[in-house]
Design a protein around this motif. Structure first.
Motif, mmCIF file in Angstrom:
data_model
loop_
_atom_site.group_PDB
_atom_site.id
_atom_site.type_symbol
_atom_site.label_atom_id
_atom_site.label_comp_id
_atom_site.label_asym_id
_atom_site.label_seq_id
_atom_site.Cartn_x
_atom_site.Cartn_y
_atom_site.Cartn_z
ATOM 1 N N ILE A 41 1.201 -1.720 0.319
ATOM 2 C CA ILE A 41 0.181 -0.015 -0.179
ATOM 3 C C ILE A 41 0.919 1.397 -0.348
ATOM 4 C CG2 ILE A 41 -1.896 1.547 1.149
ATOM 5 C CD1 ILE A 41 -2.682 -1.465 2.372
ATOM 6 N N GLU A 42 0.279 2.088 -1.035
ATOM 7 C CA GLU A 42 1.329 3.141 -0.974
ATOM 8 C C GLU A 42 2.700 2.665 -1.228
ATOM 9 O OE1 GLU A 42 -0.203 5.280 2.292
ATOM 10 O OE2 GLU A 42 -1.516 6.505 1.142
ATOM 11 N N THR A 85 -5.205 3.187 0.291
ATOM 12 C CA THR A 85 -4.696 3.955 1.347
ATOM 13 C C THR A 85 -4.701 2.888 2.668
ATOM 14 O OG1 THR A 85 -6.509 4.920 2.635
ATOM 15 C CG2 THR A 85 -5.298 5.920 0.941
ATOM 16 N N VAL A 86 -3.698 3.328 3.389
ATOM 17 C CA VAL A 86 -4.010 2.393 4.786
ATOM 18 C C VAL A 86 -5.260 2.629 6.317
ATOM 19 C CG1 VAL A 86 -2.557 2.238 7.403
ATOM 20 C CG2 VAL A 86 -1.205 2.396 5.002
ATOM 21 N N PRO A 87 -5.673 1.991 6.148
ATOM 22 C CA PRO A 87 -6.973 2.077 6.714
ATOM 23 C C PRO A 87 -6.759 2.520 8.447
ATOM 24 C CG PRO A 87 -6.630 -0.018 6.940
ATOM 25 C CD PRO A 87 -5.043 0.161 5.775
ATOM 26 N N PRO A 88 -7.599 2.707 9.542
ATOM 27 C CA PRO A 88 -7.423 3.858 10.251
ATOM 28 C C PRO A 88 -7.101 2.744 11.579
ATOM 29 C CG PRO A 88 -9.249 4.208 9.730
ATOM 30 C CD PRO A 88 -9.289 3.322 8.377
ATOM 31 N N VAL A 89 -6.686 3.328 12.384
ATOM 32 C CA VAL A 89 -6.365 2.272 13.362
ATOM 33 C C VAL A 89 -7.557 2.158 14.276
ATOM 34 C CG1 VAL A 89 -5.296 2.616 15.761
ATOM 35 C CG2 VAL A 89 -4.068 3.495 13.748
ATOM 36 N N LEU A 90 -7.630 0.919 15.057
ATOM 37 C CA LEU A 90 -8.833 0.541 15.742
ATOM 38 C C LEU A 90 -8.132 0.156 17.076
ATOM 39 C CD1 LEU A 90 -10.437 -2.453 13.847
ATOM 40 C CD2 LEU A 90 -11.233 -0.472 13.996
ATOM 41 N N HIS A 91 -8.649 1.278 17.471
ATOM 42 C CA HIS A 91 -8.301 2.055 18.825
ATOM 43 C C HIS A 91 -8.910 0.965 20.490
ATOM 44 C CE1 HIS A 91 -6.789 5.719 18.304
ATOM 45 N NE2 HIS A 91 -7.612 5.573 18.004
ATOM 46 N N GLY A 92 -7.906 0.370 21.130
ATOM 47 C CA GLY A 92 -8.282 -0.529 21.836
ATOM 48 C C GLY A 92 -8.383 -2.607 21.127
ATOM 49 N N TRP A 93 -8.234 -2.433 20.028
ATOM 50 C CA TRP A 93 -7.904 -3.846 19.208
ATOM 51 C C TRP A 93 -6.587 -4.278 19.623
ATOM 52 C CZ3 TRP A 93 -11.183 -6.852 16.719
ATOM 53 C CH2 TRP A 93 -12.435 -6.476 16.602
ATOM 54 N N SER A 94 -6.327 -4.786 19.574
ATOM 55 C CA SER A 94 -4.827 -5.602 19.586
ATOM 56 C C SER A 94 -5.047 -6.734 18.808
ATOM 57 C CB SER A 94 -3.521 -5.514 20.764
ATOM 58 O OG SER A 94 -4.079 -6.326 22.151
ATOM 59 N N VAL A 95 -2.997 -7.160 17.959
ATOM 60 C CA VAL A 95 -2.938 -8.772 18.121
ATOM 61 C C VAL A 95 -1.420 -8.954 18.791
ATOM 62 C CG1 VAL A 95 -1.487 -9.520 16.249
ATOM 63 C CG2 VAL A 95 -3.406 -8.091 15.813
ATOM 64 N N LEU A 96 -1.808 -10.463 19.201
ATOM 65 C CA LEU A 96 -1.166 -11.162 19.941
ATOM 66 C C LEU A 96 0.250 -12.059 19.076
ATOM 67 C CD1 LEU A 96 0.693 -11.037 22.963
ATOM 68 C CD2 LEU A 96 -1.208 -13.114 22.949
#
Length: 260
Positions: A116-117, A162-173
């Protein structure tokens, strides 16, 4: 016999000092166990072992994991998920709960690099094996997976420009270079909930791991059953993502990396 047990401050606060001390002394800790992450045998008398507390709406279950697979932590899950975890831990079945919906479909997860970009981004692509019903919906009521994602903050994607916006409170372990779970915010500001948890830690390529260690962010693309498919190569995966986006069947969000 004292155990080589890790009890995090969060877990200790939840179960109490007395119970934590009994665990560390080996009074209530099994010597051997099946790791709640990788499902292979472990021995708390011979190797570092993490206490993992699954907390539901009404009950809680203490499980054990190799310290190399997961750190000691609290994982907030739905009561339905918790009962699935109990069945898994007690070997009534061989699965770990993968989602918080009443559907029997399983979330399929694929890792890959997406351009992306002009920059390669580490990504996870999620597609259920079947329709996902809205909680409480009557059977056969259709597939609500995409609307549910959008309600949770995912952005509908018309193209991968484009890069999608950040999902606050989500995370990848990511632990020991393997994918373990995707977490979403818990209800009412509570601890994160496991939205997806690997039955067995998923391997990622060296290139994917290098990219995620650089960006510390993972892009998650998701679409309903049949929209993307399991693609054997990253170029085919990109084509499938472009096709799903063009048909209005793709949602995405960026989330920070947890672990190493």
């Amino acid at each position: 016999m004292p155990r080589m047990l890790d009890v995090s401050d969060d877990v200790r606060a939840e179960i109490g000092d007395e119970e934590a001390d009994r665990l560390l002394a080996g009074e209530n800790t099994p010597g051997s166990y099946d790791c709640t992450s990788c499902r292979t045998p472990g021995d708390s008398g011979q190797e570092r072992t993490s206490t993992v507390l699954f907390v539901g709406e009404e009950t809680a279950v203490l499980a054990f994991a190799h310290a190399s697979c997961l750190p000691s932590q609290i994982v907030t899950v739905s009561e339905e998920q918790l009962q699935g975890a109990v069945r898994s831990i007690t070997r009534e079945d061989g699965t770990v709960p993968t989602e918080a919906t009443p559907s029997q479909a399983v979330l399929g997860v694929t890792s890959g690099l997406v351009l992306i970009e002009g920059e390669l981004h580490p990504a996870l692509v999620v597609e259920p094996t079947g329709p996902i019903a809205r909680p409480g919906a009557a059977p056969g009521g259709g597939d609500d997976f995409l609307p549910l994602l959008i309600e949770q903050g995912f952005l509908p994607v018309a193209s991968l420009d484009t890069v999608p916006p950040v999902l606050h409170g989500w995370s990848v372990l990511l632990a020991m270079g393997q994918l373990h779970a995707v977490f979403q915010p818990g209800p009412h500001g509570s601890a994160p909930v496991a939205w997806w948890q690997a039955h067995q830690p998923l391997q990622v390529t060296d290139e994917w791991r290098t990219a995620v260690n650089k960006t510390r962010t993972v892009l998650l693309f998701a679409g309903p059953a049949g929209s993307i498919g399991r693609q054997p190569r990253e170029d085919l995966l990109r084509d499938a993502l472009d096709g799903a986006a063009a048909r209005g069947l793709l949602a995405a969000g960026a989330m920070p990396l947890a672990g190493t």
